[in-house]
Design an enzyme around this catalytic site. Structure first.
Site, PDB file in Angstrom:
ATOM      1  N   CYS A 110       4.537   5.379   3.276  1.00 21.18           N
ATOM      2  CA  CYS A 110       4.698   4.312   4.032  1.00 21.18           C
ATOM      3  C   CYS A 110       4.228   4.472   5.498  1.00 21.18           C
ATOM      4  O   CYS A 110       3.227   3.796   6.185  1.00 21.18           O
ATOM      5  CB  CYS A 110       6.013   3.491   4.083  1.00 21.18           C
ATOM      6  SG  CYS A 110       5.904   1.675   4.890  1.00 21.18           S
ATOM      7  N   CYS A 207      13.665  -0.806   2.021  1.00 24.10           N
ATOM      8  CA  CYS A 207      13.466  -2.095   2.258  1.00 24.10           C
ATOM      9  C   CYS A 207      12.882  -2.972   1.188  1.00 24.10           C
ATOM     10  O   CYS A 207      13.124  -4.384   1.186  1.00 24.10           O
ATOM     11  CB  CYS A 207      12.472  -2.355   3.419  1.00 24.10           C
ATOM     12  SG  CYS A 207      10.736  -1.839   3.152  1.00 24.10           S
TER      13      CYS A 207
END
Length: 381
Positions: A110, A207
């Protein structure tokens, strides 16, 4: 600062760390612009419909909190939709890796392919000279004056591991306002400043997956599209001792949730994706001597062979090793046996000054507990 203030684009997650980082930069006289990347949506009620299970950095309330902080501190804030990129670059490879018997590290993917890449592109569009985040990491200079990524002062919170692939062109523009701070200091500062969300808790989960028993496996299973299949669980003698409904429910070193009882401690020692077999073994079966790395990124000026302290997962202090071979696909030769070196995880290399030398994804792993010493090309261990 004299003249026009230097503009800095600050990544805002809505959490305490990025909020304090932005406030510190505003105090320092920077022209701060806050940016939140909208990366993921949850179904009504939380992750896959489970109430109260959403993670951090992606939920709509976190975007709202980031805006509240920007308003309170006094700088503009923008949200940009990057959901499609996140799904393609992070979520899909995450699912694919588990189905291939690997244990991925999505936060490194990410930061490398989504967050920092997009932040620098947005910084250029918005006329920002620098990009700042709330990571606990530092940028330092080596003896040749090159910008180098280094561990943060708070070793318990250090996040340089997730940023190992940041190229020099990024490091020249990156700012880590919390690099010399501890988490306790940052939390206290957020409270003292009365920043919105100062009392927020921290998520210890991904997340986009959330928390709860079996959350990772259930997330993968829901997106497996028929690729998950049952298979055998075998002991260290090759005897079938159980069965499973998919290798994505296991990772090397796992002890709980195996669904078998052998009368002695047993761990997942190896996962064979081709046959769908989960191999169990004792603690000694988890010890590795060597590991090959792929998708490698080395810092400027780093040549091989090189001595390094190698972290094979985030919550790992690191082990001394010699890194040899092709810089695009090196091999790590550990000084001694290392536990649970896992395919798909990231190995990050550090020098004696806690500066990042580089890193890569762990591929083939050579098991064994024999201690060894290595002397290659004049490098003695």
């Amino acid at each position: 600062m004299g003249g026009t203030a230097e503009r800095v684009l600050v990544a805002m997650s809505g959490g305490v760390d990025s909020s304090v980082a932005a406030a510190r930069l505003k105090d320092a006289g920077y022209d701060v612009v806050g940016v939140t990347l909208h990366l993921w949506d949850y179904p009504q009620g939380g992750v896959d419909g489970a109430p109260g299970t959403h993670g951090r950095c992606c939920a709509p309330e976190d975007q709202y909190d980031a805006r509240r902080v920007a308003d309170a501190v006094g700088f503009p804030h923008y949200t940009f939709d990057r959901r499609e990129l996140f799904a393609r670059s992070v979520v899909t490879p995450f699912v694919d890796a588990y189905l291939a018997g690997e244990t991925p590290s999505p936060c490194t993917a990410c930061n490398r392919g989504v967050k920092l890449a997009e932040l620098f592109a947005l910084a250029d569009r918005l006329g920002a000279d620098r990009v700042a985040t709330g990571h606990y990491a530092r940028v330092v200079r080596d003896g040749a004056g090159r910008a180098r990524l280094a561990m943060g002062a708070d070793r318990a919170k250090d996040q340089s591991y997730f940023l190992f692939a940041s190229p020099a062109v990024w490091l020249e523009r990156l700012v880590f306002p919390l690099g010399d701070a501890t988490k306790g200091e940052v939390r206290a500062e957020a409270i003292a400043r009365a920043l919105p969300g100062a009392g927020k808790g921290e998520s210890q989960e991904l997340c986009f997956v959330g928390a709860g028993p079996g959350a990772y496996a259930d997330f993968v299973a829901a997106r497996a599209e028929g690729r998950a299949r049952p298979g055998p669980i075998v002991d260290d003698a090759g005897r079938v001792v159980g069965a499973h409904d998919g290798i994505h429910r296991f990772t090397v070193g796992q002890r709980k949730g195996l669904g078998v009882a052998l009368g002695k401690p047993a761990f997942v020692a190896r996962i064979d994706a081709e046959t769908g077999t989960v191999h169990l073994g004792g603690d000694e079966a988890l010890l590795a001597r060597e590991a090959d790395l792929t998708d490698v990124s080395l810092a400027d000026g780093v040549t091989l062979p090189a001595r390094a302290r190698v972290r094979v997962r985030y919550r790992h202090e690191g082990e001394p090793a010699l890194v040899v071979g092709d810089p695009a696909a090196p091999r790590v030769l550990f000084d001694g046996p290392v536990r649970a070196v896992t395919r798909g995880q990231i190995a990050v290399l550090y020098d004696e000054a806690d500066r990042v030398l580089g890193g890569g994804r762990i591929g083939a792993v050579a098991m064994g507990d024999a201690r060894s010493t290595h002397a290659i090309a004049g490098v003695t261990c």
